[in-house]
Scaffold this motif. Structure first.
Motif, PDB file in Angstrom:
ATOM      1  N   GLY A   1       0.780  -1.234   0.000  1.00 33.17           N
ATOM      2  CA  GLY A   1       0.000   0.000   0.000  1.00 33.17           C
ATOM      3  C   GLY A   1       0.805   1.274   0.000  1.00 33.17           C
ATOM      4  O   GLY A   1       0.239   2.368   0.037  1.00 33.17           O
ATOM      5  N   LYS A   2       2.140   1.163  -0.063  1.00 34.35           N
ATOM      6  CA  LYS A   2       3.006   2.338  -0.013  1.00 34.35           C
ATOM      7  C   LYS A   2       3.852   2.451  -1.280  1.00 34.35           C
ATOM      8  O   LYS A   2       4.235   1.444  -1.876  1.00 34.35           O
ATOM      9  CB  LYS A   2       3.925   2.272   1.215  1.00 34.35           C
ATOM     10  CG  LYS A   2       3.180   2.193   2.553  1.00 34.35           C
ATOM     11  CD  LYS A   2       4.152   2.180   3.719  1.00 34.35           C
ATOM     12  CE  LYS A   2       3.434   1.973   5.054  1.00 34.35           C
ATOM     13  NZ  LYS A   2       2.386   2.970   5.295  1.00 34.35           N
TER      14      LYS A   2
ATOM     15  N   ASN B   1      -1.418   8.097  -4.027  1.00 32.57           N
ATOM     16  CA  ASN B   1      -2.012   7.691  -2.751  1.00 32.57           C
ATOM     17  C   ASN B   1      -3.531   7.569  -2.860  1.00 32.57           C
ATOM     18  O   ASN B   1      -4.140   6.710  -2.200  1.00 32.57           O
ATOM     19  CB  ASN B   1      -1.640   8.686  -1.654  1.00 32.57           C
ATOM     20  CG  ASN B   1      -0.193   8.565  -1.226  1.00 32.57           C
ATOM     21  OD1 ASN B   1       0.441   7.533  -1.417  1.00 32.57           O
ATOM     22  ND2 ASN B   1       0.354   9.621  -0.647  1.00 32.57           N
TER      23      ASN B   1
ATOM     24  N   THR C   1      -4.038   4.153  -4.539  1.00 28.72           N
ATOM     25  CA  THR C   1      -3.764   3.015  -3.655  1.00 28.72           C
ATOM     26  C   THR C   1      -4.846   2.859  -2.586  1.00 28.72           C
ATOM     27  O   THR C   1      -5.055   1.757  -2.076  1.00 28.72           O
ATOM     28  CB  THR C   1      -2.388   3.143  -2.977  1.00 28.72           C
ATOM     29  OG1 THR C   1      -2.340   4.344  -2.185  1.00 28.72           O
ATOM     30  CG2 THR C   1      -1.278   3.179  -4.003  1.00 28.72           C
ATOM     31  N   ALA C   2      -5.526   3.949  -2.257  1.00 28.69           N
ATOM     32  CA  ALA C   2      -6.640   3.856  -1.309  1.00 28.69           C
ATOM     33  C   ALA C   2      -7.865   3.207  -1.938  1.00 28.69           C
ATOM     34  O   ALA C   2      -8.716   2.663  -1.227  1.00 28.69           O
ATOM     35  CB  ALA C   2      -6.992   5.245  -0.776  1.00 28.69           C
TER      36      ALA C   2
ATOM     37  N   LYS D   1      -6.830  -2.556  -3.594  1.00 29.55           N
ATOM     38  CA  LYS D   1      -6.165  -3.268  -2.507  1.00 29.55           C
ATOM     39  C   LYS D   1      -5.329  -4.414  -3.068  1.00 29.55           C
ATOM     40  O   LYS D   1      -5.820  -5.525  -3.280  1.00 29.55           O
ATOM     41  CB  LYS D   1      -7.195  -3.805  -1.504  1.00 29.55           C
ATOM     42  CG  LYS D   1      -8.100  -2.725  -0.927  1.00 29.55           C
ATOM     43  CD  LYS D   1      -7.325  -1.627  -0.210  1.00 29.55           C
ATOM     44  CE  LYS D   1      -8.252  -0.551   0.341  1.00 29.55           C
ATOM     45  NZ  LYS D   1      -7.501   0.579   0.930  1.00 29.55           N
TER      46      LYS D   1
END
Length: 239
Positions: free
Chosen positions: A145-146, A183, A186-187, A190
């Motif tokens: 997620g980063k 970001n 990515t939110a 998943k």
């Protein structure tokens, strides 16, 4: 714990370095997508979401999950998803000329062509307005997620800038706006380890693709980042 690594035979050969890495780091057993044997963890590098669905139905942890793989391997579905969630894309179902035509499930720039006649339009494929800055795109690697790394790919001979097609690649420093855009994406999705590709239109990064079984040749060739080693550490944290 039994970990299996799912690759097609052709991709396992093409990605022999990655196969060795997963085997040496995790003891992962390479199998083909039709394998349906026992597994405690599955590393799905087949781009086939049905592999993940099979094991998830049996309570097995799969990297990447089936919902992500389904979306990432259908370009039109990914474009529609991003557009519906406020992420800018180059328009699809585009009937002007020129336009870029590509398979919905294509990878690595294969089957992507620039069309200059409406006679070439094919509704079964993605037909998309070209970005203004041809031969230039951005690959971003996401792990857990980063944001982990970003590379700019450039070609002076082809509108496709894929590294595997001969494009040049250099490390890239993301702007604050690009970081915020990534970001946001990515939110919305998943996945465990994947790539996000962007094209540039008027100098601005615009979403282009999700890469499920993302490659790492550029990182190993141009940086000292051991991204597959880090991915193995990430997977090991679930054991």
């Amino acid at each position: 714990m039994k970990t299996v690594l799912v690759y097609s035979e052709a991709e396992a050969q093409r990605n022999a370095f990655a196969v060795r890495k997963f085997r040496n780091e995790l003891g992962a057993e390479p199998v083909t997508p039709d394998y349906r044997g026992a597994a405690d963890f599955v590393i799905n590098r087949s781009n086939d979401f049905k592999v993940a669905e099979f094991y998830e139905a049996r309570g097995v942890r799969v990297f990447n999950p089936s919902a992500f793989s389904r979306l990432a391997n259908d370009k039109q579905a990914a474009y529609d998803f991003m557009e519906n969630n406020g992420i800018q894309i180059m328009p699809t179902r585009y009937t002007g000329v020129p336009f870029v035509k590509k398979p919905r499930d294509g990878h690595g720039g294969r089957g992507v062509v620039m069309c200059r006649s409406t006679d070439e339009y094919d509704g079964s494929m993605v037909c998309q307005k070209p970005a203004s800055d041809l031969g230039r795109d951005l690959r971003v690697w996401i792990l857990g997620g980063k944001i982990r790394a970003a590379m700019l790919r450039v070609s002076n001979t082809d509108f496709r800038s894929n590294f595997c097609l001969g494009g040049e690649a250099v490390p890239y420093e993301l702007s604050s706006g690009e970081t915020a855009l990534i970001n946001k994406i990515t939110a919305l999705v998943k996945g465990d380890y994947y790539g996000i590709d962007f094209v540039f239109d008027g100098g601005k990064a615009v979403f282009n693709e999700l890469e499920d079984a993302v490659g790492a040749r550029m990182l190993y060739a141009k940086t000292d980042i051991d991204i597959l080693g880090e991915y193995c550490d990430y997977i090991r944290s679930f054991f």
